[in-house]
Design a protein around this motif. Sequence first.
Motif, mmCIF file in Angstrom:
data_model
loop_
_atom_site.group_PDB
_atom_site.id
_atom_site.type_symbol
_atom_site.label_atom_id
_atom_site.label_comp_id
_atom_site.label_asym_id
_atom_site.label_seq_id
_atom_site.Cartn_x
_atom_site.Cartn_y
_atom_site.Cartn_z
ATOM 1 N N HIS A 165 4.154 -8.162 -2.704
ATOM 2 C CA HIS A 165 4.311 -6.810 -2.181
ATOM 3 C C HIS A 165 5.735 -6.575 -1.696
ATOM 4 O O HIS A 165 6.379 -7.476 -1.142
ATOM 5 C CB HIS A 165 3.321 -6.551 -1.043
ATOM 6 N N MET A 215 -2.960 5.111 -12.747
ATOM 7 C CA MET A 215 -3.154 4.972 -11.309
ATOM 8 C C MET A 215 -4.631 4.992 -10.931
ATOM 9 O O MET A 215 -5.454 5.681 -11.534
ATOM 10 C CB MET A 215 -2.416 6.095 -10.579
ATOM 11 N N GLN A 255 -4.560 -5.601 -14.468
ATOM 12 C CA GLN A 255 -3.528 -6.500 -13.957
ATOM 13 C C GLN A 255 -4.138 -7.866 -13.643
ATOM 14 O O GLN A 255 -5.275 -7.958 -13.178
ATOM 15 C CB GLN A 255 -2.906 -5.929 -12.681
ATOM 16 N N ASP A 291 -0.616 0.477 -6.387
ATOM 17 C CA ASP A 291 -0.063 -0.096 -7.616
ATOM 18 C C ASP A 291 -0.989 -1.133 -8.237
ATOM 19 O O ASP A 291 -0.542 -2.154 -8.764
ATOM 20 C CB ASP A 291 1.325 -0.708 -7.355
ATOM 21 N N THR A 292 -2.285 -0.873 -8.180
ATOM 22 C CA THR A 292 -3.273 -1.830 -8.670
ATOM 23 C C THR A 292 -3.895 -1.425 -10.008
ATOM 24 O O THR A 292 -4.711 -2.171 -10.551
ATOM 25 C CB THR A 292 -4.405 -2.002 -7.638
ATOM 26 N N HIS A 308 6.436 2.380 -12.725
ATOM 27 C CA HIS A 308 6.687 1.479 -11.597
ATOM 28 C C HIS A 308 7.805 0.496 -11.938
ATOM 29 O O HIS A 308 7.788 -0.128 -13.004
ATOM 30 C CB HIS A 308 5.427 0.712 -11.219
ATOM 31 N N LEU A 335 4.568 -5.628 -12.867
ATOM 32 C CA LEU A 335 3.319 -5.811 -12.128
ATOM 33 C C LEU A 335 2.520 -6.986 -12.697
ATOM 34 O O LEU A 335 2.588 -7.244 -13.891
ATOM 35 C CB LEU A 335 2.497 -4.523 -12.188
ATOM 36 N N THR A 379 6.736 -1.184 -15.503
ATOM 37 C CA THR A 379 5.349 -1.146 -15.941
ATOM 38 C C THR A 379 4.865 0.297 -15.904
ATOM 39 O O THR A 379 5.043 0.986 -14.898
ATOM 40 C CB THR A 379 4.444 -1.993 -15.025
ATOM 41 N N ARG A 381 4.344 -5.010 -6.043
ATOM 42 C CA ARG A 381 3.692 -3.743 -5.749
ATOM 43 C C ARG A 381 4.314 -3.163 -4.473
ATOM 44 O O ARG A 381 4.713 -3.902 -3.590
ATOM 45 C CB ARG A 381 2.195 -3.957 -5.518
ATOM 46 N N ASN A 423 1.795 6.143 -13.862
ATOM 47 C CA ASN A 423 2.871 5.806 -12.937
ATOM 48 C C ASN A 423 3.957 4.983 -13.620
ATOM 49 O O ASN A 423 3.662 4.039 -14.361
ATOM 50 C CB ASN A 423 2.311 5.028 -11.748
#
Length: 303
Positions: free
Chosen positions: A197, A139, A190, A144-145, A108, A112, A135, A116, A106
């Motif tokens: 968020h 996935m 992470q 987005d963790t 993003h 991160l 970032t 997120r 991903n």
Amino acid sequence: MRLAFMGSPGFAVPALRALHAAGHEIAAVYCQPPRPAGRGQRETPCPVHAAALELGLAVRTPARLRRAAEEHAAFAALGLDAAVVAAYGLILPPPMLEAPRRGCLNIHASLLPRWRGAAPIQAAILHGDAESGVTIMRMDEGLDTGPMLLRESIALPPRATTPWLHDRLAEMGARLILRALEEDPPAIPQPEAGVTHAPKLSKADGRLDWSRPAEELDRRIRAMNPWPGAWFEQGGEAWRVWEAEPLAGEGGPPGLVLPGAPLTIGCGAGALRLIRLQRPGRAAMEAEAFLRGTPLPPGTRLG
């Protein structure tokens, strides 16, 4: 490398073009289905769809992926080395996350674990962050963790806007995803601290509350343009503010048009000068031109 690309808005287009130019085999492009747009409400493909057609790539536009076994099977049958995802708009279920040999990567638009979620660029501007960035992560099933592969930052100037940051992060993301595919860097979990968020935006997020400090309202205007737009209600209409600047010194009663520079509005702290605004159905105008057609003398209270 054999890839699927999954993205929809303009943010994802530079990455798609970079992957294609680098010689990767893009087996399929997934994006949101065409939707009505413009005055005629004609079915219009999203920016990634349009770019994929221009490049001669196969496009798939499923309306849903969860509990869609036929889509899962079709994705697995592509025999992918990896899938690249950038603001796609649909959540990938486990069978699709697990199908590519190197997983789903991903792009993003945040550093991160900060921001997120769906609107990280606007959140960075709105909250006055000193920096932002991109970032590249692998996935997982969370929002987005997943573990991080690459991360790069950019300093935000004091008057940064969402379009300014959007364009720079889109190009940064295109460059970083090429590196991630070539270098295959180790995945780093992470950190647990510092998670914030950025939920999906709605029109209500653009409303200007004059009881708030002028500096905060200025950030909201810069963050919410071009969408969902910054606005206030006046005479039953939503008047849009495209550009403004906070003024140093004391202000006045919140929402009151103050004497001095054209369209200076009192706020909860300080004052805000409206530079460019727009009434529904009319063109956006500089404040001086706007006031010629819509007088707002000092003492007028805005909604």
